[in-house]
Design an enzyme around this catalytic site. Structure first.
Site, mmCIF file in Angstrom:
data_model
loop_
_atom_site.group_PDB
_atom_site.id
_atom_site.type_symbol
_atom_site.label_atom_id
_atom_site.label_comp_id
_atom_site.label_asym_id
_atom_site.label_seq_id
_atom_site.Cartn_x
_atom_site.Cartn_y
_atom_site.Cartn_z
ATOM 1 N N TYR A 128 -0.486 0.471 10.229
ATOM 2 C CA TYR A 128 -0.703 -0.086 8.889
ATOM 3 C C TYR A 128 0.500 0.219 7.996
ATOM 4 O O TYR A 128 1.013 -0.670 7.304
ATOM 5 C CB TYR A 128 -1.980 0.502 8.291
ATOM 6 C CG TYR A 128 -2.334 -0.011 6.916
ATOM 7 C CD1 TYR A 128 -2.598 -1.354 6.702
ATOM 8 C CD2 TYR A 128 -2.405 0.862 5.828
ATOM 9 C CE1 TYR A 128 -2.932 -1.834 5.435
ATOM 10 C CE2 TYR A 128 -2.743 0.398 4.563
ATOM 11 C CZ TYR A 128 -3.002 -0.943 4.373
ATOM 12 O OH TYR A 128 -3.323 -1.410 3.124
ATOM 13 N N SER B 131 0.853 -1.189 0.000
ATOM 14 C CA SER B 131 0.000 0.000 0.000
ATOM 15 C C SER B 131 0.888 1.238 0.000
ATOM 16 O O SER B 131 2.011 1.200 0.526
ATOM 17 C CB SER B 131 -0.889 0.011 1.253
ATOM 18 O OG SER B 131 -1.420 1.299 1.482
#
Length: 271
Positions: free
Chosen positions: A176, A157
């Site tokens: 994350y 990501s």
């Protein structure tokens, strides 16, 4: 030309294992690999209706592929558990044979500021997003090394990139981003380790894609809607890196659209 399964495609005779494939990006990747003739094993925690609050199941992914003429099976597994990861690979190999392509897509994500992040959730995210890809790679690599062939693609990501200044505050994505940065460094390191064994290890960073998981976190809004990318771009980028020459396409961290432009390709419609 409409999408279809080519049983004699570039991946004929190959066995692919795709995690997090009950919906969204994982489901799309599984369909794209099946279109090229791969035998696809899909895995996630949601096998049938009623097992998740989100739409999509492993059964539906398999039915989608089989309806188009492809070959697929599902193995329900909780990748937070070491014994489940071992069982997943054992059953996949028992079903179709040694794994040629491993796609590490499964994730569990909490968007919470660091000051509020619990140890339990931190360890769970690290287990599923970092250690599970590491462990699954360990489980499939011996056969790949023995056969001198294999492809591993890890899904990352843009969150793995350092935040840009001036800082404006975040929405709790630090952990994350930490997980994705670790996954990318693992990928490039492993690519170096197994280069001589003719095994490619790459990363595809999808960007913002309209999936059930993205929707539940509210990541698409008025500010971000123009950045949404069709899921076909991601599936195509993964397929290209899961089938390319391990000597020239390895150790890469790619965003889907720039990669396809580099290769002068347009994404295929999915079955």
């Amino acid at each position: 030309m409409s999408a279809s399964i080519n049983p004699n495609g570039n991946l004929k005779g190959k066995v692919a294992l795709v995690t997090g494939a009950s919906r969204g990006i994982g489901e799309a990747i599984a369909a794209r690999l099946a279109m090229e003739g791969a035998k696809v094993v899909v895995s996630a925690r949601t096998a049938q209706d009623g097992e998740s609050r989100l739409p999509g199941t492993l059964m539906e992914t398999v039915e989608r592929i089989k309806k188009a003429g492809g070959e697929a099976t599902f193995i329900k597994a909780d990748l937070a558990q070491s014994i489940e990861r071992e069982r997943l690979v054992e059953e996949a190999v028992a079903t179709y044979g040694p794994i040629d392509i491993l796609i590490n897509n499964a994730a569990i994500t909490y968007f919470t500021p660091v000051v509020e992040f619990t140890e339990k959730r931190f360890k769970l995210m690290m287990e599923v997003q970092v250690y599970a890809p590491f462990h699954l790679s360990q489980l499939v690599l011996p056969s790949m090394i023995e056969r001198k062939t294999g492809h591993i693609v890890n899904i990352s990501s843009p969150a793995g990139i350092h935040p840009a200044k001036p800082y404006r505050g975040g929405r709790g994505g630090t952990v994350y981003g930490l997980c994705k940065a670790a996954l990318e460094r693992f990928s490039t390191g492993l690519a170096s380790e197994v280069y001589a064994d003719n095994i490619a290890v790459n990363v595809v960073s999808p960007g913002l894609v309209d999936t059930p998981g993205v929707a539940v976190h509210g990541l698409i809004n008025e500010q971000s809607k123009d950045r949404v990318q069709p899921i076909e771009f991601i599936a195509e980028a993964v397929y290209q890196l899961a089938s390319g020459d391990p000597k020239t396409l390895t150790g890469r961290v790619d965003y889907a659209e720039p990669l396809l432009k580099e290769l002068n390709l347009k994404p295929s419609e999915l079955v």
